[in-house]
Enzyme design. Structure first.
Site, mmCIF file in Angstrom:
data_model
loop_
_atom_site.group_PDB
_atom_site.id
_atom_site.type_symbol
_atom_site.label_atom_id
_atom_site.label_comp_id
_atom_site.label_asym_id
_atom_site.label_seq_id
_atom_site.Cartn_x
_atom_site.Cartn_y
_atom_site.Cartn_z
ATOM 1 N N CYS A 196 33.626 39.847 52.145
ATOM 2 C CA CYS A 196 33.248 41.393 51.712
ATOM 3 C C CYS A 196 32.230 42.020 52.765
ATOM 4 O O CYS A 196 31.895 43.041 52.885
ATOM 5 C CB CYS A 196 32.878 41.629 50.373
ATOM 6 S SG CYS A 196 34.307 41.351 49.072
ATOM 7 N N HIS B 85 29.009 48.208 49.905
ATOM 8 C CA HIS B 85 29.982 47.835 49.431
ATOM 9 C C HIS B 85 30.233 48.056 48.181
ATOM 10 O O HIS B 85 29.534 48.195 47.204
ATOM 11 C CB HIS B 85 29.996 46.045 49.564
ATOM 12 C CG HIS B 85 31.186 45.546 49.098
ATOM 13 N ND1 HIS B 85 32.570 45.527 49.550
ATOM 14 C CD2 HIS B 85 31.276 44.463 48.225
ATOM 15 C CE1 HIS B 85 33.337 44.981 48.930
ATOM 16 N NE2 HIS B 85 32.573 44.011 48.055
ATOM 17 N N ASN C 14 37.947 47.314 44.850
ATOM 18 C CA ASN C 14 37.309 46.490 46.092
ATOM 19 C C ASN C 14 38.397 46.310 46.927
ATOM 20 O O ASN C 14 38.974 45.268 46.751
ATOM 21 C CB ASN C 14 36.629 45.478 45.053
ATOM 22 C CG ASN C 14 35.878 44.595 46.373
ATOM 23 O OD1 ASN C 14 36.032 44.648 47.356
ATOM 24 N ND2 ASN C 14 35.145 43.776 45.533
HETATM 25 O O1 UT7 Z 1 33.007 42.052 46.394
HETATM 26 C C1 UT7 Z 1 32.423 40.637 46.087
HETATM 27 C C2 UT7 Z 1 31.520 40.617 45.084
HETATM 28 N N1 UT7 Z 1 32.035 40.810 43.599
HETATM 29 C C3 UT7 Z 1 31.163 41.166 42.753
HETATM 30 O O2 UT7 Z 1 29.902 41.709 43.240
HETATM 31 C C4 UT7 Z 1 32.050 41.504 41.515
HETATM 32 C C5 UT7 Z 1 30.614 41.140 40.502
HETATM 33 N N2 UT7 Z 1 31.127 41.160 39.238
HETATM 34 C C6 UT7 Z 1 31.614 42.048 38.351
HETATM 35 O O3 UT7 Z 1 32.215 43.185 38.947
HETATM 36 C C7 UT7 Z 1 31.799 41.953 36.867
HETATM 37 O O4 UT7 Z 1 31.059 40.834 36.439
HETATM 38 C C8 UT7 Z 1 33.209 41.825 36.359
HETATM 39 C C9 UT7 Z 1 33.853 43.449 36.482
HETATM 40 C C10 UT7 Z 1 34.206 41.004 37.211
HETATM 41 C C11 UT7 Z 1 33.288 41.549 34.936
HETATM 42 O O5 UT7 Z 1 32.679 42.501 34.193
HETATM 43 P P1 UT7 Z 1 31.472 41.770 33.091
HETATM 44 O O6 UT7 Z 1 30.574 43.273 32.420
HETATM 45 O O7 UT7 Z 1 30.462 40.971 33.916
HETATM 46 O O8 UT7 Z 1 32.482 41.136 31.954
HETATM 47 P P2 UT7 Z 1 32.543 39.578 31.448
HETATM 48 O O9 UT7 Z 1 33.003 38.534 32.425
HETATM 49 O O10 UT7 Z 1 31.136 39.399 31.024
HETATM 50 O O11 UT7 Z 1 33.426 39.622 30.312
HETATM 51 C C12 UT7 Z 1 33.067 40.415 29.200
HETATM 52 C C13 UT7 Z 1 34.061 40.398 28.085
HETATM 53 C C14 UT7 Z 1 34.963 39.318 28.059
HETATM 54 O O12 UT7 Z 1 35.339 39.021 26.564
HETATM 55 P P3 UT7 Z 1 34.546 38.338 25.469
HETATM 56 O O13 UT7 Z 1 34.441 36.883 25.813
HETATM 57 O O14 UT7 Z 1 33.368 39.104 25.510
HETATM 58 O O15 UT7 Z 1 35.393 38.619 24.170
HETATM 59 C C15 UT7 Z 1 36.041 39.107 28.831
HETATM 60 O O16 UT7 Z 1 37.035 38.315 28.505
HETATM 61 O O17 UT7 Z 1 35.140 41.342 28.880
HETATM 62 C C16 UT7 Z 1 36.597 40.531 28.790
HETATM 63 N N3 UT7 Z 1 37.316 41.259 29.936
HETATM 64 C C17 UT7 Z 1 38.045 42.189 29.970
HETATM 65 N N4 UT7 Z 1 38.579 43.044 28.922
HETATM 66 C C18 UT7 Z 1 39.447 43.837 29.173
HETATM 67 C C19 UT7 Z 1 37.126 40.659 31.326
HETATM 68 N N5 UT7 Z 1 38.007 41.243 31.971
HETATM 69 C C20 UT7 Z 1 38.597 42.039 31.196
HETATM 70 C C21 UT7 Z 1 39.550 43.298 31.420
HETATM 71 N N6 UT7 Z 1 39.671 43.939 30.289
HETATM 72 N N7 UT7 Z 1 40.002 43.413 32.741
#
Ligand code: UT7
Length: 334
Positions: free
Chosen positions: A118, A260, A290
């Site tokens: 990225c 980004h 992204n």
């Molecule tokens: O370009 C390269 C660099 N990339 C980045 O910088 C990306 C950085 N990371 C992020 O943007 C975020 O971490 C994500 C968007 C990928 C994920 O968001 P988050 O707030 O960190 O969510 P999480 O992974 O901590 O998950 C929280 C909850 C989980 O459920 P439980 O375990 O709390 O029940 C996940 O299973 O959200 C759930 N979850 C979803 N729910 C509905 C994860 N993805 C989804 C989804 N829809 N698409």
């Protein structure tokens, strides 16, 4: 080519292209256990673009490059070097840059790919700047393009909602009007964080890739989202601050900030900690998701075409991605 030394390189023209097909959050709700609300609240994304089956990275790049060449008033035959920054080249060999050279008819150009995930555009801009400043190349076509949907795991709701496809291009040449152009750029990497954003298969680690590897989705992108998120905010801030300090500028001097586009919450956290008004921040993640390396040059091109960037403006760009890689570039607009 010549061996004279120029003082500064400038962006002579910009271009971009996104595929026509729109994939909305409502579409994704039918594919994985997710909701439009979750995606918008946690990422800021409403929809993204998906390339046609017959569109590879070099095809997206061609459209973006044609727009940039037209804006710059430069013919393909004048290009000395093509750099394509991508993590999704058409083929492992040849480079996407070579396919692009063939499509565009830039017969004089050398061509290579650069993979900084990225952060590709910032790395590519620094490389183009160095070639121009040294006098080794006069005109560089820099394209950052990714077809991320080809390495998306459509069963992983934690990542499949994030990615989109697109291409952005700039033509870089020597400054002729006293503008400083690329004022400074800083790039960094930390290979110890390589497992955070990883495509294990398709390279020499799994060779030859087996049906089992594919069944286990080793050819698709994996990401440890939360860890990546925290690292991204910290590294973004460091890169921006160091670039500004070295340039002798403060945030008040910045007219436009193009980060980004990985997650709207990352962008807002960075802007808040920099005490930078969101009015100065360019946002495209809502409509494109992204697009990896393409996010910054697409946002740059749209800002230029919409008149949001004017001559003399200081434009700060910063990125973070797989590698890990990160960096920032400051450009005084031509
Ligand atoms: O370009 C390269 C660099 N990339 C980045 O910088 C990306 C950085 N990371 C992020 O943007 C975020 O971490 C994500 C968007 C990928 C994920 O968001 P988050 O707030 O960190 O969510 P999480 O992974 O901590 O998950 C929280 C909850 C989980 O459920 P439980 O375990 O709390 O029940 C996940 O299973 O959200 C759930 N979850 C979803 N729910 C509905 C994860 N993805 C989804 C989804 N829809 N698409």
């Amino acid at each position: 080519m010549g061996n004279h030394t120029v003082t500064h390189s400038v962006i002579l023209g910009t271009g971009s292209y996104v595929p026509e097909r729109v994939l909305s959050n409502a579409d994704l709700e039918k594919m994985v256990d997710t909701s439009d609300q979750w995606i918008r609240e946690r990422t800021g994304i409403s929809e993204r673009r998906v390339a046609r089956a017959d569109e590879a990275t070099s095809h997206l790049s061609l459209h973006a490059a044609n727009h940039a060449l037209e804006a710059a008033g430069v013919e393909p035959g004048e290009i000395d070097l093509i750099i394509v920054t991508t993590l999704t080249p058409d083929t492992m060999c040849p480079a996407a840059a070579c396919w692009l050279q063939s499509h565009i008819g830039a017969h004089r150009a050398a061509a290579f790919d650069l993979n900084a995930a990225c952060t590709g555009f910032v790395y590519g801009l620094q490389a183009a700047d160095a070639y121009i400043r040294s006098g080794m190349m006069k005109k560089v076509l820099l394209v950052s393009a990714d077809v991320m949907t080809r390495m998306t795991n459509w069963e992983d709701r934690g990542t499949c909602v994030l990615w989109g496809d697109g291409a952005g291009a700039v033509v870089v040449g020597a400054s002729e009007n006293g503008r400083r152009g690329v004022v400074d750029s800083r790039v960094y990497s930390d290979g110890n964080g390589g497992e955070l954003i990883l495509v294990p298969g398709g390279g020499s680690r799994f060779a030859p890739i087996t049906a089992d590897d594919v069944h286990n989705k080793e050819h698709l992108l994996q990401m440890k989202g939360q860890e990546t998120f925290k690292t991204a905010v910290r590294y973004f801030l460091g890169a921006c601050k160091e670039t500004l300090e070295r340039s002798g500028l403060t945030l008040d001097d910045i007219d436009v900030f193009i980060p980004h586009q990985a997650n709207l919450r990352i962008i807002e956290a960075v802007a808040k900690r920099l005490e930078l008004s969101m009015d100065k921040v360019v946002i495209t993640i809502n409509k494109y998701g992204n697009m990896s390396a393409a996010t910054i040059p697409v946002a740059l091109d749209e800002s230029v075409r919409e008149g949001k960037i004017r001559s003399g403006d200081n434009v700060l760009m910063a990125a973070f991605g797989g590698g890990l890689t990160w960096g920032a570039a400051l450009v005084e607009w031509n």
